[in-house]
Design a protein around this motif. Structure first.
Motif, PDB file in Angstrom:
ATOM      1  N   ASP A  15      10.122  61.629 -19.533  1.00 56.86           N
ATOM      2  CA  ASP A  15      10.334  62.519 -20.679  1.00 56.86           C
ATOM      3  C   ASP A  15       9.764  63.918 -20.483  1.00 56.86           C
ATOM      4  OD1 ASP A  15       7.672  61.810 -20.720  1.00 56.86           O
ATOM      5  OD2 ASP A  15       7.608  61.315 -22.857  1.00 56.86           O
ATOM      6  N   HIS A  77      10.714  64.311 -30.672  1.00 58.71           N
ATOM      7  CA  HIS A  77      11.425  63.099 -31.079  1.00 58.71           C
ATOM      8  C   HIS A  77      12.935  63.309 -31.102  1.00 58.71           C
ATOM      9  CE1 HIS A  77       7.417  61.745 -32.977  1.00 58.71           C
ATOM     10  NE2 HIS A  77       7.602  61.126 -31.835  1.00 58.71           N
ATOM     11  N   ARG A  78      13.376  64.552 -31.253  1.00 54.74           N
ATOM     12  CA  ARG A  78      14.809  64.855 -31.139  1.00 54.74           C
ATOM     13  C   ARG A  78      15.238  64.936 -29.678  1.00 54.74           C
ATOM     14  NH1 ARG A  78      16.655  69.915 -30.363  1.00 54.74           N
ATOM     15  NH2 ARG A  78      14.685  70.801 -31.146  1.00 54.74           N
ATOM     16  N   GLU A  81      15.649  61.788 -27.044  1.00 58.41           N
ATOM     17  CA  GLU A  81      16.818  60.904 -27.094  1.00 58.41           C
ATOM     18  C   GLU A  81      17.705  61.077 -25.867  1.00 58.41           C
ATOM     19  OE1 GLU A  81      17.153  58.471 -29.114  1.00 58.41           O
ATOM     20  OE2 GLU A  81      15.381  59.024 -30.283  1.00 58.41           O
ATOM     21  N   CYS A  83      16.460  61.490 -22.869  1.00 58.08           N
ATOM     22  CA  CYS A  83      15.667  61.077 -21.700  1.00 58.08           C
ATOM     23  C   CYS A  83      15.923  59.614 -21.358  1.00 58.08           C
ATOM     24  CB  CYS A  83      14.180  61.289 -21.963  1.00 58.08           C
ATOM     25  SG  CYS A  83      13.726  63.013 -22.249  1.00 58.08           S
ATOM     26  N   SER A  84      15.663  59.280 -20.103  1.00 61.40           N
ATOM     27  CA  SER A  84      15.920  57.921 -19.624  1.00 61.40           C
ATOM     28  C   SER A  84      14.685  57.366 -18.913  1.00 61.40           C
ATOM     29  CB  SER A  84      17.112  57.924 -18.662  1.00 61.40           C
ATOM     30  OG  SER A  84      16.851  58.790 -17.568  1.00 61.40           O
ATOM     31  N   ARG A 113       7.160  53.480 -32.673  1.00 60.47           N
ATOM     32  CA  ARG A 113       8.141  54.237 -31.887  1.00 60.47           C
ATOM     33  C   ARG A 113       8.244  53.672 -30.468  1.00 60.47           C
ATOM     34  NH1 ARG A 113      10.419  58.817 -33.752  1.00 60.47           N
ATOM     35  NH2 ARG A 113       9.559  59.821 -35.613  1.00 60.47           N
ATOM     36  N   LYS A 117      11.637  52.149 -28.673  1.00 67.42           N
ATOM     37  CA  LYS A 117      12.223  52.731 -27.459  1.00 67.42           C
ATOM     38  C   LYS A 117      12.301  51.696 -26.344  1.00 67.42           C
ATOM     39  CE  LYS A 117      14.140  56.514 -26.238  1.00 67.42           C
ATOM     40  NZ  LYS A 117      15.334  56.948 -26.973  1.00 67.42           N
ATOM     41  N   GLU A 120      15.219  49.595 -27.088  1.00 61.58           N
ATOM     42  CA  GLU A 120      16.484  50.289 -26.809  1.00 61.58           C
ATOM     43  C   GLU A 120      16.871  50.160 -25.338  1.00 61.58           C
ATOM     44  OE1 GLU A 120      16.857  54.394 -27.936  1.00 61.58           O
ATOM     45  OE2 GLU A 120      15.870  54.028 -29.862  1.00 61.58           O
TER      46      GLU A 120
END
Length: 210
Positions: A15, A77-78, A81, A83-84, A113, A117, A120
């Protein structure tokens, strides 16, 4: 070593782009930046408010830290999204499992959070335990490492911590575990090397050292 405690931000979760972009957003009104990744690493340190004072060239004013911190997290936090997982993260998690060994995740990011993640990405099953911050005031990572290993009932002598910050190495040393630092996160390599533990450029290299 039979157990790995992984760090999340900057280690398994790549990130750095979101962190640098969010930092640039909050300092744009000051006419500071924009930083690229290497420029950011030059000023980055912990605690982060010290890095902010470096960027500003002066002490933070009353209430300024809180304002910058809220702004940073709103942008982060926006931006995160997009990032991997870090290169080699998934293959490293799988390889360690296949070797019949165990692993867990300890982060200084907010617990809810973090769980979301990790879920996800579909990697929850790799970890015996996932711990993030459950309160707004986190304290030192070393304190959380003590609780993390206690909850897992692990002998620190059989544990290696893999992270991207000086804090990760200090947390490992605090409990008597080994540490390997990954140079893909926020901290410049020379600062990592100054700790006196192995420093690697990839997660697969870290796994090879373990």
């Amino acid at each position: 070593m039979t157990h790995i405690v992984w760090d999340w931000n900057g280690t398994l979760f790549h990130d750095i782009d979101a962190i640098v972009a969010a930092t640039n957003e909050i300092f744009q009104p000051y006419g500071i930046g924009p930083y690229d990744i290497e420029g950011f690493r030059e000023v980055y340190t912990r605690p982060i408010w010290v890095a902010y004072e470096r960027m500003l060239g002066r002490p933070l004013r009353d209430g300024e830290w809180e304002q910058l911190d809220v702004g940073f997290h709103d942008h982060y936090h926006r931006l995160m999204e997009a990032c991997s997982l870090a290169e080699g993260a998934l293959s490293s998690l799988r390889a360690w499992d296949e070797a019949g060994r165990t692993q867990s995740l300890l982060s200084m990011w907010m617990h809810d959070r973090l769980l979301g993640k990790v879920g996800e990405f579909g990697i929850s099953g790799h970890f015996r335990r996932v711990d993030g911050l459950r309160t707004a005031t986190g304290g030192a990572k070393a304190e959380h490492m003590v609780e993390h290993l206690r909850a897992l009932d692990l002998d620190p002598a059989k544990v290696v911590v893999i992270g991207d910050s000086v804090d990760d190495a200090h947390a490992a040393q605090h409990v008597g575990a080994r540490a390997i630092l990954y140079a893909g996160g926020m901290t410049r390599r020379s600062d990592l090397e100054g700790v006196g533990v192995p420093v690697v450029d990839s997660l697969s290299d870290a796994l090879g050292l373990v």
